[in-house]
Design a protein around this motif. Structure first.
Motif, PDB file in Angstrom:
ATOM      1  N   GLN A   7     -76.683  11.966 -49.216  1.00 41.01           N
ATOM      2  CA  GLN A   7     -77.881  11.008 -48.855  1.00 41.01           C
ATOM      3  C   GLN A   7     -78.845  11.447 -47.808  1.00 41.01           C
ATOM      4  N   LEU A   8     -80.339  10.993 -48.541  1.00 37.31           N
ATOM      5  CA  LEU A   8     -81.292  11.378 -47.749  1.00 37.31           C
ATOM      6  C   LEU A   8     -81.691  10.151 -46.996  1.00 37.31           C
ATOM      7  N   CYS A   9     -82.184  10.309 -45.791  1.00 37.08           N
ATOM      8  CA  CYS A   9     -82.373   9.240 -44.852  1.00 37.08           C
ATOM      9  C   CYS A   9     -83.943   9.558 -44.063  1.00 37.08           C
ATOM     10  N   PHE A  10     -84.843   8.551 -44.278  1.00 34.90           N
ATOM     11  CA  PHE A  10     -86.133   8.667 -43.548  1.00 34.90           C
ATOM     12  C   PHE A  10     -86.121   7.579 -42.555  1.00 34.90           C
ATOM     13  N   GLU A  59     -83.477  13.149 -42.692  1.00 35.46           N
ATOM     14  CA  GLU A  59     -82.241  13.925 -42.612  1.00 35.46           C
ATOM     15  C   GLU A  59     -81.708  13.725 -44.119  1.00 35.46           C
ATOM     16  N   CYS A  60     -80.994  15.006 -44.328  1.00 37.35           N
ATOM     17  CA  CYS A  60     -80.476  15.288 -45.599  1.00 37.35           C
ATOM     18  C   CYS A  60     -78.836  15.433 -45.360  1.00 37.35           C
ATOM     19  N   ARG A  61     -78.199  14.356 -45.786  1.00 37.98           N
ATOM     20  CA  ARG A  61     -76.706  14.428 -45.354  1.00 37.98           C
ATOM     21  C   ARG A  61     -75.744  14.966 -46.516  1.00 37.98           C
ATOM     22  N   PHE A  62     -75.050  15.772 -46.173  1.00 39.97           N
ATOM     23  CA  PHE A  62     -74.198  16.437 -47.265  1.00 39.97           C
ATOM     24  C   PHE A  62     -72.759  16.152 -47.001  1.00 39.97           C
TER      25      PHE A  62
END
Length: 319
Positions: free
Chosen positions: A157-160, A183-186
């Motif tokens: 998930q990418l979050c701005f 943020e790039c959530r793995f």
């Protein structure tokens, strides 16, 4: 105020699972390790202890210990400063000392890579410029955030979002200006997709592995289709053929509609199945991707996107 990088790309959230087999068999997990955390009595019983170690959530059973939360906040008190790889190692050593278990042997179940930028304008204006990303579902959970999610179970998930608003009510000393967080959530399945195996905490402390996450953080951002103005602004002298005009128009359409998803939906919902449909669909997808890429050459640069691109590239280059 000039724009700048507030936080270089770093690991923020780090979720860990330490299996019973990796811990001294003489240690009573619930009794001994449970005594080292601030226990939440409402969520604990004789089979499971749940509580806090600083900002981190810790769940202890007879079979494993699970740790959730921001490793940056654990070491520094907040995640508004860059956490270097050396400081990450210090945070793990601190965690091992407090719990008395080999955290380095634990399996990583989530990693968040994050960077924070001080922008010239309000973060919301930049979020409106970020379009579709192939393979991800784009959505907003609040007016000041934007998410790209791969997989129903959140593989990646990418979050701005507006970091200033997110920290505004937490009595923290926030840098002045317009703060945009990326943020790039793995998640667990995303880590396995990336490395084709489980990953230990010890491995994530290796610079080569660390850089793989940073490269993906950068790569996903660059793959997002950036939106221009609503008006189709073009330098006529840059056009050499009718297909150039077609590529520009297709790219502009993609700022309003996910054309690849539209093609996928049209293929999935076709009224009748013909022998050459699969081949035609593949050719159309390939053609669309080529035209979208080609359309970039005729799109005038957008100041907001150029600003954000520059900061992401600088952050990636300083890793």
């Amino acid at each position: 105020m000039d724009n700048m990088i507030i936080i270089n790309v770093m690991i923020d959230t780090l979720n860990i699972s330490i299996d019973r087999s990796g811990i001294d068999e003489n240690i009573d997990l619930i009794g001994e390790i449970g005594a080292r955390i601030e226990i939440d009595p409402y969520n604990s019983n004789e089979l499971k202890v749940e509580g806090k170690l600083g900002n981190l959530k810790v769940v202890i059973t007879g079979m494993e210990i699970r740790i959730y939360g921001s490793i940056a906040k654990y070491l520094k008190g907040d995640n508004l400063e860059t956490l270097s790889l050396e400081e990450l190692k210090m945070a793990i050593e601190k965690l091992e000392g407090k719990l008395g278990i080999p955290v380095r042997k634990g399996r990583v179940t989530r990693v968040d890579m994050a960077g924070t930028f001080q922008m010239k304008e309000k973060p919301l204006l930049y979020l409106k410029k970020l379009g579709w990303l192939e393979g991800f579902t784009r959505g907003t959970f609040s007016p000041d955030s934007l998410y790209y999610t791969r997989g129903r179970e959140k593989v990646i998930q990418l979050c701005f979002y507006d970091k200033g608003k997110e920290t505004g009510g937490k009595d923290l000393e926030v840098p002045p200006g317009n703060l945009l967080r990326y943020e790039c959530r793995f998640f667990y399945k995303g880590i396995r997709w990336l490395f084709k195996r489980n990953l230990t905490v010890d491995e994530i402390l290796d610079e080569k592995v660390f850089n793989v996450f940073i490269s993906r953080w950068h790569g996903f951002y660059t793959s997002i289709f950036k939106l221009g103005t609503n008006y189709l602004d073009v330098d006529f002298n840059s056009l050499k053929s009718a297909s150039d005009w077609g590529a520009l128009c297709l790219r502009q359409m993609n700022t309003q509609v996910d054309v690849l998803k539209a093609l996928k939906d049209a293929f999935s919902c076709r009224k009748e199945r013909r022998a050459g449909d699969v081949s035609l669909n593949n050719r159309l997808k390939t053609f669309t991707l080529k035209m979208l890429e080609r359309g970039k050459r005729f799109t005038k640069p957008d100041d907001l996107i150029e600003e954000l691109n520059s900061l992401v590239e600088s952050c990636y280059g300083e890793r």
